[in-house]
Design a protein around this motif. Structure first.
Motif, PDB file in Angstrom:
ATOM      1  N   ILE A   1      57.464  41.854  36.600  1.00 57.03           N
ATOM      2  CA  ILE A   1      57.622  41.657  38.045  1.00 57.03           C
ATOM      3  C   ILE A   1      56.578  40.653  38.516  1.00 57.03           C
ATOM      4  O   ILE A   1      55.378  40.825  38.256  1.00 57.03           O
ATOM      5  CB  ILE A   1      57.485  42.983  38.816  1.00 57.03           C
ATOM      6  CG1 ILE A   1      58.601  43.943  38.390  1.00 57.03           C
ATOM      7  CG2 ILE A   1      57.529  42.753  40.325  1.00 57.03           C
ATOM      8  CD1 ILE A   1      58.532  45.295  39.066  1.00 57.03           C
ATOM      9  N   ARG A   2      57.047  39.627  39.198  1.00 54.14           N
ATOM     10  CA  ARG A   2      56.157  38.569  39.681  1.00 54.14           C
ATOM     11  C   ARG A   2      55.428  39.003  40.951  1.00 54.14           C
ATOM     12  O   ARG A   2      55.937  39.810  41.735  1.00 54.14           O
ATOM     13  CB  ARG A   2      56.939  37.290  39.970  1.00 54.14           C
ATOM     14  CG  ARG A   2      57.601  36.670  38.753  1.00 54.14           C
ATOM     15  CD  ARG A   2      58.282  35.365  39.133  1.00 54.14           C
ATOM     16  NE  ARG A   2      58.920  34.736  37.972  1.00 54.14           N
ATOM     17  CZ  ARG A   2      60.163  34.944  37.612  1.00 54.14           C
ATOM     18  NH1 ARG A   2      60.921  35.777  38.313  1.00 54.14           N
ATOM     19  NH2 ARG A   2      60.675  34.329  36.555  1.00 54.14           N
TER      20      ARG A   2
ATOM     21  N   VAL B   1      49.188  46.175  37.805  1.00 58.06           N
ATOM     22  CA  VAL B   1      48.063  45.245  37.692  1.00 58.06           C
ATOM     23  C   VAL B   1      48.016  44.295  38.881  1.00 58.06           C
ATOM     24  O   VAL B   1      46.937  43.899  39.334  1.00 58.06           O
ATOM     25  CB  VAL B   1      48.148  44.464  36.369  1.00 58.06           C
ATOM     26  CG1 VAL B   1      46.985  43.478  36.254  1.00 58.06           C
ATOM     27  CG2 VAL B   1      48.144  45.415  35.183  1.00 58.06           C
ATOM     28  N   PHE B   2      49.184  43.933  39.411  1.00 62.02           N
ATOM     29  CA  PHE B   2      49.224  42.969  40.512  1.00 62.02           C
ATOM     30  C   PHE B   2      49.906  43.521  41.761  1.00 62.02           C
ATOM     31  O   PHE B   2      50.377  42.761  42.599  1.00 62.02           O
ATOM     32  CB  PHE B   2      49.929  41.684  40.060  1.00 62.02           C
ATOM     33  CG  PHE B   2      49.203  40.954  38.974  1.00 62.02           C
ATOM     34  CD1 PHE B   2      48.028  40.270  39.245  1.00 62.02           C
ATOM     35  CD2 PHE B   2      49.684  40.978  37.670  1.00 62.02           C
ATOM     36  CE1 PHE B   2      47.345  39.611  38.241  1.00 62.02           C
ATOM     37  CE2 PHE B   2      49.011  40.315  36.653  1.00 62.02           C
ATOM     38  CZ  PHE B   2      47.834  39.626  36.931  1.00 62.02           C
ATOM     39  N   ALA B   3      49.939  44.847  41.902  1.00 60.17           N
ATOM     40  CA  ALA B   3      50.553  45.442  43.095  1.00 60.17           C
ATOM     41  C   ALA B   3      49.842  44.953  44.354  1.00 60.17           C
ATOM     42  O   ALA B   3      50.482  44.730  45.388  1.00 60.17           O
ATOM     43  CB  ALA B   3      50.505  46.961  43.000  1.00 60.17           C
ATOM     44  N   TRP B   4      48.525  44.780  44.283  1.00 56.01           N
ATOM     45  CA  TRP B   4      47.765  44.312  45.450  1.00 56.01           C
ATOM     46  C   TRP B   4      48.164  42.908  45.861  1.00 56.01           C
ATOM     47  O   TRP B   4      47.903  42.484  47.001  1.00 56.01           O
ATOM     48  CB  TRP B   4      46.266  44.376  45.143  1.00 56.01           C
ATOM     49  CG  TRP B   4      45.846  43.516  43.986  1.00 56.01           C
ATOM     50  CD1 TRP B   4      45.951  43.807  42.660  1.00 56.01           C
ATOM     51  CD2 TRP B   4      45.268  42.211  44.060  1.00 56.01           C
ATOM     52  NE1 TRP B   4      45.474  42.779  41.887  1.00 56.01           N
ATOM     53  CE2 TRP B   4      45.043  41.779  42.727  1.00 56.01           C
ATOM     54  CE3 TRP B   4      44.906  41.371  45.107  1.00 56.01           C
ATOM     55  CZ2 TRP B   4      44.480  40.539  42.428  1.00 56.01           C
ATOM     56  CZ3 TRP B   4      44.342  40.127  44.811  1.00 56.01           C
ATOM     57  CH2 TRP B   4      44.129  39.730  43.484  1.00 56.01           C
ATOM     58  N   GLU B   5      48.854  42.180  44.943  1.00 57.66           N
ATOM     59  CA  GLU B   5      49.422  40.866  45.275  1.00 57.66           C
ATOM     60  C   GLU B   5      50.923  40.980  45.546  1.00 57.66           C
ATOM     61  O   GLU B   5      51.642  40.016  45.473  1.00 57.66           O
ATOM     62  CB  GLU B   5      49.192  39.875  44.136  1.00 57.66           C
ATOM     63  CG  GLU B   5      47.785  39.370  44.017  1.00 57.66           C
ATOM     64  CD  GLU B   5      47.666  38.234  43.005  1.00 57.66           C
ATOM     65  OE1 GLU B   5      46.702  37.453  43.122  1.00 57.66           O
ATOM     66  OE2 GLU B   5      48.519  38.119  42.088  1.00 57.66           O
ATOM     67  N   GLN B   6      51.361  42.176  45.892  1.00 58.15           N
ATOM     68  CA  GLN B   6      52.760  42.462  46.235  1.00 58.15           C
ATOM     69  C   GLN B   6      53.724  42.169  45.078  1.00 58.15           C
ATOM     70  O   GLN B   6      54.806  41.641  45.279  1.00 58.15           O
ATOM     71  CB  GLN B   6      53.175  41.686  47.486  1.00 58.15           C
ATOM     72  CG  GLN B   6      52.394  42.121  48.736  1.00 58.15           C
ATOM     73  CD  GLN B   6      52.679  41.251  49.928  1.00 58.15           C
ATOM     74  OE1 GLN B   6      52.423  40.054  49.903  1.00 58.15           O
ATOM     75  NE2 GLN B   6      53.209  41.847  50.993  1.00 58.15           N
TER      76      GLN B   6
ATOM     77  N   GLY C   1      33.914  43.460  38.319  1.00 61.43           N
ATOM     78  CA  GLY C   1      34.065  43.512  36.869  1.00 61.43           C
ATOM     79  C   GLY C   1      35.212  44.383  36.405  1.00 61.43           C
ATOM     80  O   GLY C   1      35.509  44.434  35.216  1.00 61.43           O
ATOM     81  N   ARG C   2      35.847  45.103  37.322  1.00 58.82           N
ATOM     82  CA  ARG C   2      36.962  45.973  36.946  1.00 58.82           C
ATOM     83  C   ARG C   2      38.239  45.450  37.605  1.00 58.82           C
ATOM     84  O   ARG C   2      38.260  45.155  38.788  1.00 58.82           O
ATOM     85  CB  ARG C   2      36.694  47.406  37.408  1.00 58.82           C
ATOM     86  CG  ARG C   2      37.813  48.388  37.080  1.00 58.82           C
ATOM     87  CD  ARG C   2      37.386  49.804  37.441  1.00 58.82           C
ATOM     88  NE  ARG C   2      38.464  50.762  37.192  1.00 58.82           N
ATOM     89  CZ  ARG C   2      39.343  51.140  38.104  1.00 58.82           C
ATOM     90  NH1 ARG C   2      39.290  50.621  39.324  1.00 58.82           N
ATOM     91  NH2 ARG C   2      40.286  52.026  37.819  1.00 58.82           N
ATOM     92  N   ASN C   3      39.301  45.318  36.817  1.00 57.65           N
ATOM     93  CA  ASN C   3      40.558  44.833  37.359  1.00 57.65           C
ATOM     94  C   ASN C   3      41.094  45.773  38.436  1.00 57.65           C
ATOM     95  O   ASN C   3      41.007  46.997  38.308  1.00 57.65           O
ATOM     96  CB  ASN C   3      41.607  44.705  36.241  1.00 57.65           C
ATOM     97  CG  ASN C   3      41.274  43.585  35.287  1.00 57.65           C
ATOM     98  OD1 ASN C   3      40.609  42.622  35.658  1.00 57.65           O
ATOM     99  ND2 ASN C   3      41.735  43.709  34.055  1.00 57.65           N
ATOM    100  N   LYS C   4      41.678  45.184  39.474  1.00 55.47           N
ATOM    101  CA  LYS C   4      42.309  45.997  40.515  1.00 55.47           C
ATOM    102  C   LYS C   4      43.632  46.525  39.966  1.00 55.47           C
ATOM    103  O   LYS C   4      44.498  45.744  39.581  1.00 55.47           O
ATOM    104  CB  LYS C   4      42.548  45.156  41.769  1.00 55.47           C
ATOM    105  CG  LYS C   4      41.272  44.627  42.394  1.00 55.47           C
ATOM    106  CD  LYS C   4      41.555  43.875  43.683  1.00 55.47           C
ATOM    107  CE  LYS C   4      41.967  44.847  44.771  1.00 55.47           C
ATOM    108  NZ  LYS C   4      42.062  44.179  46.098  1.00 55.47           N
ATOM    109  N   THR C   5      43.756  47.835  39.913  1.00 59.11           N
ATOM    110  CA  THR C   5      44.952  48.447  39.332  1.00 59.11           C
ATOM    111  C   THR C   5      45.467  49.537  40.257  1.00 59.11           C
ATOM    112  O   THR C   5      44.696  50.368  40.744  1.00 59.11           O
ATOM    113  CB  THR C   5      44.620  49.054  37.948  1.00 59.11           C
ATOM    114  OG1 THR C   5      44.098  48.028  37.101  1.00 59.11           O
ATOM    115  CG2 THR C   5      45.876  49.630  37.308  1.00 59.11           C
TER     116      THR C   5
END
Length: 415
Positions: free
Chosen positions: A52-53, A88-93, A148-152
């Protein structure tokens, strides 16, 4: 920023902001169930995963792979119709609803799927909600990380993320209204793409003489067709190097000091980049990038300043400026790049490019037709930009309840 609904009769403040009094504010888990059907991977089987993009750009499909290559990776069968997140990229919709084409495909554990509980929620409505500013903010809150921690996206954080909840019929109506707006935008997008393609084909035909207007065809014939010159132009056209039909000058270094008081446009390869208090030259002229971007000529009609990473060409007596602009626009400039680093174009190269030129009268006729195509495209692009802006405002008002449509009008407003 103050909400338009703040202190309005019939609205109340909740954990997601001001909403109508007859809307609920509920945790996501009370509206949706997670659906997951694990895949019993066959090492000899063939599988295809989805992704999902970000920025609401939908689902994409990965190359087929074997069960052996998947190894111990946790994968699940796609559930068409499910509201699905890329954690992994939900915060980027990075969120989408899976379509029927995902039947039989698989997704990793990083793509949790949710179906609305019966009578409680609409997947389409909440897809629109998470595309809104409020929804994006919520996804950010549910995706802890940073330093330092990926937004998940967290399972627990999403489950107890509060969201607005109108009645199901209103959710469905809002979603359909916004989808109808999207269809209008997609239809106009396709129309613009079609007209752009037709214009490119028309340019190729008119600028090479393969298509002529009545009154401009030569009387000479050979096997029923007009004779062609050596450069594959009609025999009555003249073929000249660019230096024979126009003057080519370098742009100049420009300081931004005079930007505020200037009244003349400063052009770079991307278009207008500032203002100058005095012009370098007067139009009409054609701007051509000589360093960096070299594949987007610009037609300038007024007095201007051209920056030092550009050339500007001014037509002489043998060429019409607009015809010359379209001839230059028909060139694949990247093939003339003379460096493997930053693309660049030498004055010698551009001076010696050769083009076919009919009479000035025919040049102007060709230019007028192509100019009309561009005017139509410009009008359509303006309509598209207006539609997108209108949809953006409509989303904000419908998804916050600022605008309500009476129930008796819903049936006739849904298209």
């Amino acid at each position: 920023m103050k909400s338009p609904n703040e202190n309005r009769p019939g609205y109340r403040k909740t954990k997601v902001g001001w909403i109508p009094e007859d809307w609920e504010c509920l945790p996501f888990t009370s509206l949706f169930d997670r659906v997951s059907v694990p895949v019993d991977v066959d090492p000899k089987g063939t599988y295809r995963e989805i992704g999902i993009r970000s920025h609401c750009k939908g689902v994409f499909f990965k190359e087929k792979t074997t069960g052996k290559a998947l190894g111990n990776k946790r994968v699940f069968w796609c559930q068409p119709g499910a509201l699905t997140f890329n954690i992994v990229f939900a915060w980027e919709q990075a969120i989408a609803i899976l379509g029927p084409e995902t039947e039989g495909l698989i997704a990793s554990h990083r793509f949790p799927m949710y179906k609305a509980k019966n009578g409680r929620g609409s997947e389409a409505f909440y897809l629109w909600f998470f595309r809104s500013l409020r929804g994006k903010h919520g996804l950010g809150l549910a995706s802890p990380g940073g330093a330092g921690r990926n937004k998940t996206l967290g399972q627990g954080e999403l489950d107890y993320l509060f969201v607005p909840s109108p009645t199901l019929p209103e959710q469905e109506h809002i979603a359909e209204l916004l989808c109808a707006w999207d269809r209008k935008i997609e239809q106009l997008d396709r129309l613009i793409a079609t007209k752009e393609s037709r214009k490119r084909g028309l340019m190729q035909q008119l600028l090479t003489g393969n298509r002529r207007f009545p009154g401009f065809r030569p009387s000479e014939r050979k096997n029923g067709e007009a004779k062609r010159a050596k450069n594959d132009f009609p025999s009555d056209w003249k073929v000249y190097p660019l230096k024979r039909v126009c003057s080519i000058s370098y742009g100049k270094e420009w300081s931004k000091v005079a930007v505020e008081s200037g009244s003349y446009s400063v052009y770079g390869t991307g278009g207008v980049i500032g203002k100058s208090s005095s012009p370098l030259d007067k139009g009409p002229a054609i701007l051509i990038g000589r360093k960096g971007t070299i594949d987007s000529p610009i037609l300038i009609r007024e007095p201007f300043w051209a920056v030092d990473t550009t050339f500007y060409a001014k037509a002489g007596e043998k060429a019409d400026t607009v015809f010359l602009y379209y001839s230059l626009s028909n060139v694949c400039w990247k093939r003339y790049s003379e460096t493997s680093g930053i693309p660049s174009l030498s004055r010698s190269t551009i001076n010696n490019l050769r083009f076919g030129f009919p009479t000035l009268h025919e040049q102007r006729r060709i230019a007028a037709v192509l100019n009309a195509c561009d005017a139509e495209l410009e009008q359509l692009r303006a309509q598209l930009a207006a539609l997108k802006q209108q949809k953006k405002g409509l989303m904000q008002k419908l998804l916050t309840g600022e605008v309500r449509i009476p129930a008796k009008e819903r049936a006739k407003n849904v298209s």
